[in-house]
Design a protein around this motif. Sequence first.
Motif, PDB file in Angstrom:
ATOM      1  N   GLN A  59      17.171 -39.359  -1.103  1.00 22.90           N
ATOM      2  CA  GLN A  59      16.467 -38.223  -0.507  1.00 22.90           C
ATOM      3  C   GLN A  59      15.676 -38.697   0.705  1.00 22.90           C
ATOM      4  O   GLN A  59      15.002 -39.726   0.633  1.00 22.90           O
ATOM      5  CB  GLN A  59      15.469 -37.612  -1.510  1.00 22.90           C
ATOM      6  CG  GLN A  59      16.078 -37.081  -2.769  1.00 22.90           C
ATOM      7  CD  GLN A  59      16.796 -35.776  -2.544  1.00 22.90           C
ATOM      8  OE1 GLN A  59      16.454 -34.993  -1.674  1.00 22.90           O
ATOM      9  NE2 GLN A  59      17.833 -35.535  -3.340  1.00 22.90           N
ATOM     10  N   GLN A  70       7.069 -40.153  -9.348  1.00 23.66           N
ATOM     11  CA  GLN A  70       7.657 -39.409 -10.451  1.00 23.66           C
ATOM     12  C   GLN A  70       6.938 -39.747 -11.748  1.00 23.66           C
ATOM     13  O   GLN A  70       6.729 -40.913 -12.072  1.00 23.66           O
ATOM     14  CB  GLN A  70       9.134 -39.775 -10.573  1.00 23.66           C
ATOM     15  CG  GLN A  70       9.838 -39.164 -11.751  1.00 23.66           C
ATOM     16  CD  GLN A  70      11.293 -39.595 -11.833  1.00 23.66           C
ATOM     17  OE1 GLN A  70      11.797 -40.325 -10.996  1.00 23.66           O
ATOM     18  NE2 GLN A  70      11.981 -39.141 -12.866  1.00 23.66           N
ATOM     19  N   LYS A 106       8.692 -32.861  -0.567  1.00 19.55           N
ATOM     20  CA  LYS A 106       9.707 -32.131  -1.327  1.00 19.55           C
ATOM     21  C   LYS A 106       9.377 -32.345  -2.807  1.00 19.55           C
ATOM     22  O   LYS A 106       9.010 -33.460  -3.203  1.00 19.55           O
ATOM     23  CB  LYS A 106      11.105 -32.682  -1.020  1.00 19.55           C
ATOM     24  CG  LYS A 106      12.208 -32.031  -1.827  1.00 19.55           C
ATOM     25  CD  LYS A 106      13.571 -32.625  -1.495  1.00 19.55           C
ATOM     26  CE  LYS A 106      14.635 -31.974  -2.380  1.00 19.55           C
ATOM     27  NZ  LYS A 106      15.976 -32.489  -2.067  1.00 19.55           N
ATOM     28  N   THR A 107       9.490 -31.299  -3.633  1.00 20.99           N
ATOM     29  CA  THR A 107       9.151 -31.443  -5.045  1.00 20.99           C
ATOM     30  C   THR A 107      10.279 -30.966  -5.948  1.00 20.99           C
ATOM     31  O   THR A 107      11.116 -30.157  -5.545  1.00 20.99           O
ATOM     32  CB  THR A 107       7.873 -30.647  -5.405  1.00 20.99           C
ATOM     33  OG1 THR A 107       8.118 -29.256  -5.181  1.00 20.99           O
ATOM     34  CG2 THR A 107       6.686 -31.103  -4.589  1.00 20.99           C
ATOM     35  N   GLU A 108      10.241 -31.480  -7.181  1.00 25.51           N
ATOM     36  CA  GLU A 108      11.191 -31.057  -8.205  1.00 25.51           C
ATOM     37  C   GLU A 108      10.463 -30.975  -9.540  1.00 25.51           C
ATOM     38  O   GLU A 108       9.920 -31.965 -10.028  1.00 25.51           O
ATOM     39  CB  GLU A 108      12.343 -32.064  -8.306  1.00 25.51           C
ATOM     40  CG  GLU A 108      13.417 -31.668  -9.299  1.00 25.51           C
ATOM     41  CD  GLU A 108      14.542 -32.691  -9.316  1.00 25.51           C
ATOM     42  OE1 GLU A 108      14.729 -33.342 -10.362  1.00 25.51           O
ATOM     43  OE2 GLU A 108      15.229 -32.832  -8.277  1.00 25.51           O
ATOM     44  N   GLU A 109      10.419 -29.759 -10.082  1.00 23.39           N
ATOM     45  CA  GLU A 109       9.884 -29.495 -11.416  1.00 23.39           C
ATOM     46  C   GLU A 109       8.470 -30.030 -11.637  1.00 23.39           C
ATOM     47  O   GLU A 109       8.148 -30.546 -12.710  1.00 23.39           O
ATOM     48  CB  GLU A 109      10.838 -30.042 -12.485  1.00 23.39           C
ATOM     49  CG  GLU A 109      12.204 -29.385 -12.424  1.00 23.39           C
ATOM     50  CD  GLU A 109      13.179 -29.920 -13.467  1.00 23.39           C
ATOM     51  OE1 GLU A 109      12.863 -30.909 -14.160  1.00 23.39           O
ATOM     52  OE2 GLU A 109      14.267 -29.341 -13.565  1.00 23.39           O
ATOM     53  N   GLY A 140       6.344 -26.996  -8.730  1.00 23.04           N
ATOM     54  CA  GLY A 140       7.655 -26.382  -8.961  1.00 23.04           C
ATOM     55  C   GLY A 140       8.732 -27.110  -8.183  1.00 23.04           C
ATOM     56  O   GLY A 140       8.705 -28.327  -8.037  1.00 23.04           O
ATOM     57  N   ASN A 141       9.695 -26.357  -7.648  1.00 24.26           N
ATOM     58  CA  ASN A 141      10.782 -26.896  -6.833  1.00 24.26           C
ATOM     59  C   ASN A 141      10.607 -26.390  -5.411  1.00 24.26           C
ATOM     60  O   ASN A 141      10.644 -25.184  -5.177  1.00 24.26           O
ATOM     61  CB  ASN A 141      12.141 -26.449  -7.370  1.00 24.26           C
ATOM     62  CG  ASN A 141      12.406 -26.970  -8.766  1.00 24.26           C
ATOM     63  OD1 ASN A 141      12.315 -28.165  -9.015  1.00 24.26           O
ATOM     64  ND2 ASN A 141      12.721 -26.078  -9.689  1.00 24.26           N
ATOM     65  N   THR A 142      10.389 -27.288  -4.482  1.00 25.64           N
ATOM     66  CA  THR A 142      10.202 -26.895  -3.084  1.00 25.64           C
ATOM     67  C   THR A 142      11.078 -27.755  -2.184  1.00 25.64           C
ATOM     68  O   THR A 142      11.281 -28.935  -2.454  1.00 25.64           O
ATOM     69  CB  THR A 142       8.732 -27.046  -2.642  1.00 25.64           C
ATOM     70  OG1 THR A 142       8.350 -28.428  -2.731  1.00 25.64           O
ATOM     71  CG2 THR A 142       7.808 -26.208  -3.509  1.00 25.64           C
ATOM     72  N   GLY A 170       6.805 -34.240 -13.151  1.00 22.78           N
ATOM     73  CA  GLY A 170       7.789 -33.907 -12.130  1.00 22.78           C
ATOM     74  C   GLY A 170       7.940 -34.992 -11.085  1.00 22.78           C
ATOM     75  O   GLY A 170       7.495 -36.123 -11.268  1.00 22.78           O
TER      76      GLY A 170
END
Length: 195
Positions: A59, A70, A106-109, A140-142, A170
């Motif tokens: 990424q 993480q 950038k984010t995930e969960e 969240g997811n961004t 996350g």
Amino acid sequence: MKAKFINLIIFVLVLIPTINAQKVIRNLGFEDLDVVGRLISWEIRNPNNTYQIKIDTTQSHTGKVSLLLQSSIPNAQKRGAANAFSLIKAPNLNQKSSIKITGFIKTEEIEDGTAFIGLQLNGAKGTLTEVNTENKNIRGNTPWTEYSIESPINSDVKSISFGVQITGKGKAWFDDFNVTVDGVNLGENITLKDL
């Protein structure tokens, strides 16, 4: 002739470190690692050892990599926080009025917490000002999104810390930071004379 050549080589070897002595790689895109794979110009803090902090080659906003923070345990109460920050020594800010830091996240969960960028201005006796993007509730997811923080500065500022942090469960990726003082982009190679 041989003695003159050797003297010239010695002169050049002595001069090169002097020329580059003030050059500091800021590593604003996390692309530069030392010989053992650690980030150059960034310090990592993971006090509870509850996060994975690493360079991610899968990424990136631009370039080849980003910095990934993480969570590694499910229990929110024991998780705490993890961060990475960079320090700029800033002895010459007498005529300067503001500093701005921008970066991409950038984010995930992400849940039970947030990801954010922070800025701290330090004086001779400690912290003068702290600002961050925590109020943006980045969770969240961004997708890759640019965030910025800005602060006034004055002659009491002796150093500037900026960095990233995650709380909660996350993943958060960080990339492509930018540092400007009074609107002037300091770029990757910030030297003391730039400030």
